[in-house]
Design an enzyme around this catalytic site. Structure first.
Site, short mmCIF file in Angstrom:
data_model
loop_
_atom_site.label_atom_id
_atom_site.label_comp_id
_atom_site.label_asym_id
_atom_site.label_seq_id
_atom_site.Cartn_x
_atom_site.Cartn_y
_atom_site.Cartn_z
N ARG A 7 141.91 69.54 0.03
CA ARG A 7 141.68 68.50 -0.99
C ARG A 7 140.61 67.58 -0.43
NH1 ARG A 7 146.36 64.60 -1.31
NH2 ARG A 7 147.38 66.12 -2.66
N ASP A 60 148.74 65.22 3.16
CA ASP A 60 147.87 64.09 2.83
C ASP A 60 147.18 63.61 4.10
OD1 ASP A 60 148.63 64.02 0.17
OD2 ASP A 60 149.88 62.24 0.35
C1 LIG Z 1 145.12 63.65 -6.27
C2 LIG Z 1 144.64 62.65 -5.29
C3 LIG Z 1 145.07 62.71 -3.98
C4 LIG Z 1 144.63 61.79 -3.03
N1 LIG Z 1 145.01 61.93 -1.72
C5 LIG Z 1 144.50 61.10 -0.81
C6 LIG Z 1 144.77 61.27 0.57
O1 LIG Z 1 145.48 62.19 1.00
N2 LIG Z 1 144.23 60.39 1.45
C7 LIG Z 1 143.43 59.35 1.04
O2 LIG Z 1 142.95 58.61 1.88
N3 LIG Z 1 143.16 59.17 -0.27
C8 LIG Z 1 143.67 60.01 -1.19
N4 LIG Z 1 143.36 59.82 -2.51
C9 LIG Z 1 142.68 58.58 -2.95
C10 LIG Z 1 141.19 58.73 -2.93
O3 LIG Z 1 140.76 58.86 -1.61
C11 LIG Z 1 140.51 57.53 -3.58
O4 LIG Z 1 140.86 56.39 -2.90
C12 LIG Z 1 140.83 57.35 -5.05
O5 LIG Z 1 140.92 58.59 -5.69
C13 LIG Z 1 139.74 56.52 -5.74
O6 LIG Z 1 138.49 57.13 -5.58
P1 LIG Z 1 137.73 57.89 -6.77
O7 LIG Z 1 137.14 59.13 -6.18
O8 LIG Z 1 138.63 58.10 -7.90
O9 LIG Z 1 136.50 56.97 -7.11
P2 LIG Z 1 136.42 55.43 -7.52
O10 LIG Z 1 134.98 55.11 -7.53
O11 LIG Z 1 137.33 54.60 -6.70
O12 LIG Z 1 136.99 55.44 -8.98
C14 LIG Z 1 136.25 55.88 -10.09
C15 LIG Z 1 136.85 55.27 -11.35
O13 LIG Z 1 138.16 55.79 -11.56
C16 LIG Z 1 139.04 54.77 -11.99
N5 LIG Z 1 140.08 54.61 -10.95
C17 LIG Z 1 140.05 55.06 -9.71
N6 LIG Z 1 141.19 54.79 -9.05
C18 LIG Z 1 141.95 54.11 -9.92
C19 LIG Z 1 143.24 53.54 -9.88
N7 LIG Z 1 143.99 53.61 -8.78
N8 LIG Z 1 143.71 52.93 -10.99
C20 LIG Z 1 142.99 52.86 -12.12
N9 LIG Z 1 141.76 53.40 -12.23
C21 LIG Z 1 141.24 53.99 -11.17
C22 LIG Z 1 138.23 53.55 -12.18
O14 LIG Z 1 137.77 53.52 -13.53
C23 LIG Z 1 137.08 53.75 -11.25
O15 LIG Z 1 135.94 53.04 -11.65
C24 LIG Z 1 143.75 60.76 -3.45
C25 LIG Z 1 143.29 60.71 -4.76
C26 LIG Z 1 143.70 61.64 -5.67
C27 LIG Z 1 143.15 61.58 -7.06
#
Ligand SMILES: Cc1cc2nc3c(=O)[nH]c(=O)nc-3n(C[C@H](O)[C@H](O)[C@H](O)COP(=O)(O)OP(=O)(O)OC[C@H]3O[C@@H](n4cnc5c(N)ncnc54)[C@H](O)[C@@H]3O)c2cc1C
Length: 286
Positions: free
Chosen positions: A157, A106
């Site tokens: 990722r 991560d």
């Molecule tokens: C499998 C995975 C691994 C990850 N690993 C890392 C990592 O190693 N380091 C790091 O910094 N970040 C990590 N992240 C987090 C990532 O960076 C984002 O902060 C997170 O995924 C939200 O961004 P988004 O692309 O989904 O877009 P957003 O614009 O934030 O979300 C789009 C839509 O998805 C829904 N949504 C998003 N998140 C949530 C939530 N938590 N609860 C409910 N609904 C939600 C909402 O409807 C939102 O409007 C990871 C995310 C995923 C999915």
């Protein structure tokens, strides 16, 4: 906060993670298991986290689960000593290799990016193929990082990045982060990398699907967090895409839940919605 953790975390124990991963697998979804253990202060705590990962890897093998693990380097001791972290990471990566399993490193806040990429490169140059890294579209450096890593043809990722970062190192506007996500994805695909697209953002999912059209489903994957957009994940699986769900478990649910809540205050609304769904018969669950 406890209501929150029930939705986003498998539970406090490894048995909870095994059960949740088995359910995901039965629904055609892959998993990556995260042992919640940030903010450690002592070398013994970092060693305990490494041991917890060995237990997860043994469970994955014993149950025949389709799952990898995701590790946070601070949990393995990065802030205490690079050597300690390297030792713990190597222990986990070797054990995973012996069980044919993959380790995703991560990415944490920008103070850890250089060390994370350094340890990743060291592992790959030492011949460990079962290890991948994460890059964050929020960071301005990310496309340059893809280029710097390209010689390794890394498994990456790509995600937006969850940590709030200063403007000097990170894009602040929503659309700029999206644009950099797409730029990084293009650079990764151009470099022939295996890409794991980790987002719930429908616009980005669409951009990713357009780009992977015609590619073998084994050449990329989509990733989502446990408890988020589950029905969309099910649709993507039905459409033939590999989809992996990030499954955190452990006692340290508070830090994880707090980060998710800070990132997305709307979650408080989802929780309220859940309660209403339970109280009002006939209302559709979200
Ligand atoms: C499998 C995975 C691994 C990850 N690993 C890392 C990592 O190693 N380091 C790091 O910094 N970040 C990590 N992240 C987090 C990532 O960076 C984002 O902060 C997170 O995924 C939200 O961004 P988004 O692309 O989904 O877009 P957003 O614009 O934030 O979300 C789009 C839509 O998805 C829904 N949504 C998003 N998140 C949530 C939530 N938590 N609860 C409910 N609904 C939600 C909402 O409807 C939102 O409007 C990871 C995310 C995923 C999915």
């Amino acid at each position: 906060m406890q209501r929150l953790s029930a939705r986003y975390i498998a539970g406090p124990t490894l048995a909870d993670a095994r059960r949740v991963v088995a359910e995901l697998n039965a629904a055609g979804k892959l998993a990556t298991v995260d042992v919640l253990g940030e903010e450690i202060a002592l070398p013994e705590e970092a060693e305990a986290i490494a041991q917890a990962y060995l237990d997860v890897l043994a469970a994955i093998e014993a149950d025949g689960l389709q799952a990898s693990v995701s590790v946070k380097l601070t949990g393995l001791g990065l802030k205490l000593s690079l050597d300690l972290c390297r030792r713990n990471l190597e222990t986990v990566v070797r054990d995973a290799a012996s069980r044919n399993t993959f380790v995703r490193m991560d990415m944490e806040d920008s103070s850890t990016t250089d060390d994370t990429l350094l340890l990743f490169r060291e592992l790959r140059e030492a011949g460990h193929e079962n290890v991948g890294v994460v890059l964050q579209a929020r960071l301005r450096r990310t496309v340059a990082d893809v280029q710097a890593l390209a010689d390794l043809r890394p498994s990456v990722r790509i995600c937006k990045g969850i940590y709030l970062e200063p403007a000097g190192v990170a894009f602040q506007e929503f659309e700029a982060v999206r644009a950099n996500f797409v730029a990084a994805l293009d650079a990764l695909l151009d470099a022939g990398c295996y890409v794991a697209v980790a987002t719930h953002d429908e616009w980005l999912i669409g951009e990713a699907l357009r780009r992977v059209q015609g590619m073998s489903p084994a050449a990329y994957e989509l990733q989502m967090l446990l408890g988020v957009r589950e029905s969309r994940a099910t649709e993507l699986v039905a459409a033939g895409h590999r989809l992996r769900v990030y499954v955190p478990f452990g006692q340290r649910w508070y830090e994880y839940s707090l980060r998710r809540l800070q990132e997305n205050p709307k979650m408080a609304g989802y929780i309220a919605g859940d309660v209403v769904n339970r109280l009002v018969p006939g209302r559709r669950a979200s």
